[in-house]
Write a protein that holds these residues in place. Structure first.
Motif, PDB file in Angstrom:
ATOM      1  N   MET A   1       0.849  -1.144  -0.134  1.00 48.62           N
ATOM      2  CA  MET A   1      -0.169   0.138  -0.161  1.00 48.62           C
ATOM      3  C   MET A   1       0.792   1.354  -0.097  1.00 48.62           C
ATOM      4  SD  MET A   1      -3.124  -0.932   2.412  1.00 48.62           S
ATOM      5  CE  MET A   1      -3.355   0.501   3.145  1.00 48.62           C
ATOM      6  N   MET A   2       0.443   2.203  -0.641  1.00 46.63           N
ATOM      7  CA  MET A   2       1.451   3.289  -1.070  1.00 46.63           C
ATOM      8  C   MET A   2       1.481   4.290   0.489  1.00 46.63           C
ATOM      9  SD  MET A   2       0.604   4.805  -4.605  1.00 46.63           S
ATOM     10  CE  MET A   2      -1.220   4.116  -4.821  1.00 46.63           C
ATOM     11  N   ASN A   8      10.398   8.866   0.269  1.00 41.47           N
ATOM     12  CA  ASN A   8      11.556   8.425  -0.883  1.00 41.47           C
ATOM     13  C   ASN A   8      11.165   7.129  -1.701  1.00 41.47           C
ATOM     14  OD1 ASN A   8      13.328  10.737  -0.237  1.00 41.47           O
ATOM     15  ND2 ASN A   8      14.395   9.621   1.122  1.00 41.47           N
ATOM     16  N   GLU A   9      10.481   6.179  -0.869  1.00 41.24           N
ATOM     17  CA  GLU A   9       9.959   4.981  -1.594  1.00 41.24           C
ATOM     18  C   GLU A   9       8.959   5.402  -2.758  1.00 41.24           C
ATOM     19  OE1 GLU A   9      10.188   1.512   1.621  1.00 41.24           O
ATOM     20  OE2 GLU A   9       8.727   2.860   1.954  1.00 41.24           O
ATOM     21  N   PHE A  10       7.910   6.227  -2.051  1.00 36.96           N
ATOM     22  CA  PHE A  10       6.780   6.676  -2.967  1.00 36.96           C
ATOM     23  C   PHE A  10       7.465   7.383  -4.409  1.00 36.96           C
ATOM     24  CE2 PHE A  10       3.662   9.771  -4.355  1.00 36.96           C
ATOM     25  CZ  PHE A  10       2.638   8.989  -4.429  1.00 36.96           C
ATOM     26  N   LEU A  11       8.271   8.435  -4.007  1.00 38.70           N
ATOM     27  CA  LEU A  11       8.968   8.853  -5.289  1.00 38.70           C
ATOM     28  C   LEU A  11       9.808   8.134  -6.027  1.00 38.70           C
ATOM     29  CD1 LEU A  11      10.153  12.340  -3.280  1.00 38.70           C
ATOM     30  CD2 LEU A  11       7.994  11.938  -4.757  1.00 38.70           C
ATOM     31  N   ASN A  12      10.591   7.237  -5.491  1.00 36.83           N
ATOM     32  CA  ASN A  12      11.112   6.112  -6.164  1.00 36.83           C
ATOM     33  C   ASN A  12      10.286   5.572  -7.220  1.00 36.83           C
ATOM     34  OD1 ASN A  12      13.589   7.044  -5.692  1.00 36.83           O
ATOM     35  ND2 ASN A  12      13.697   5.647  -4.033  1.00 36.83           N
ATOM     36  N   VAL A  13       8.999   4.980  -6.654  1.00 38.64           N
ATOM     37  CA  VAL A  13       8.164   4.020  -7.512  1.00 38.64           C
ATOM     38  C   VAL A  13       7.398   4.766  -8.529  1.00 38.64           C
ATOM     39  CG1 VAL A  13       6.290   2.524  -7.261  1.00 38.64           C
ATOM     40  CG2 VAL A  13       8.046   2.554  -5.671  1.00 38.64           C
TER      41      VAL A  13
END
Length: 192
Positions: A1-2, A8-13
């Motif tokens: 889940m987002m 950082n994880e969100f921006l990378n994905v």
């Protein structure tokens, strides 16, 4: 889940070739940040003598602002959940009437961006009220929050329109477009 990802994880994905998050997830994120700024203004205002006449309203708004922030963050996951079958539907076979019907049902089921728009318009209205009764020292933060929500509202509308453009059921598409148009007008007028 987002919503479980760090920034950082969100921006990378988001910057990868993964289908989600995409524009819808970004809109949910930006709107949640915007509403959080409105809530920050409330936090800076609550308990201040200068704003004592609004204290009861501020306390109620803090609760609603927290709820809206969570709802907007959850819109990221709802958008991803709706988009995944939608993206797969574009590749579904169109050889038989049954296949065409199934493909159209999946495409027509994409209400997530429209629902997101409704929550964003409520957030804009709430931040508008916060800008009236909130601390004058943080008025620019309320303004930034509104502008973030406005951008998310307009962005989410693009997802509605791209989906309705592909719908065979023009009555459903027209209804969704009309609802999106009304939300854009109302939300942008409040934001401006």
């Amino acid at each position: 889940m987002m919503t479980d990802m760090n920034m950082n994880e969100f921006l990378n994905v988001l910057s990868s070739k993964e289908p989600v998050p995409g524009g819808g997830g970004a809109c949910g994120y930006v709107a949640a940040v915007g509403m959080s700024l409105g809530n920050m203004v409330l936090a800076l205002t609550t308990g201040k003598k200068k704003y004592a006449e609004y204290q009861d309203e501020i306390e109620k708004l803090i609760v609603r602002a927290n709820d809206l922030t969570k709802e907007l963050a959850e819109c990221m996951d709802k958008d991803a959940k709706a988009f995944k079958p939608l993206s797969e539907a574009y590749g579904l076979p169109k050889d038989t009437d049954e296949q065409l019907k199934h493909r159209e049902e999946v495409i027509a089921a994409s209400e997530a961006p429209l629902s997101m728009m409704e929550v964003i318009v409520e957030a804009i209205g709430l931040i508008d009220r916060i800008s009236v009764i909130g601390s004058r020292l943080a008025i620019s933060d309320a303004g930034v929050g509104v502008q973030m929500c406005k951008a998310a509202l307009n962005g989410a509308s693009l997802n509605v329109y791209i989906n309705t453009k592909l719908m065979k059921d023009t009555d459903v598409a027209d209804d969704m477009n009309t609802r999106a148009d009304e939300l854009i007008i109302r939300g942008n007028q409040m934001a401006d």
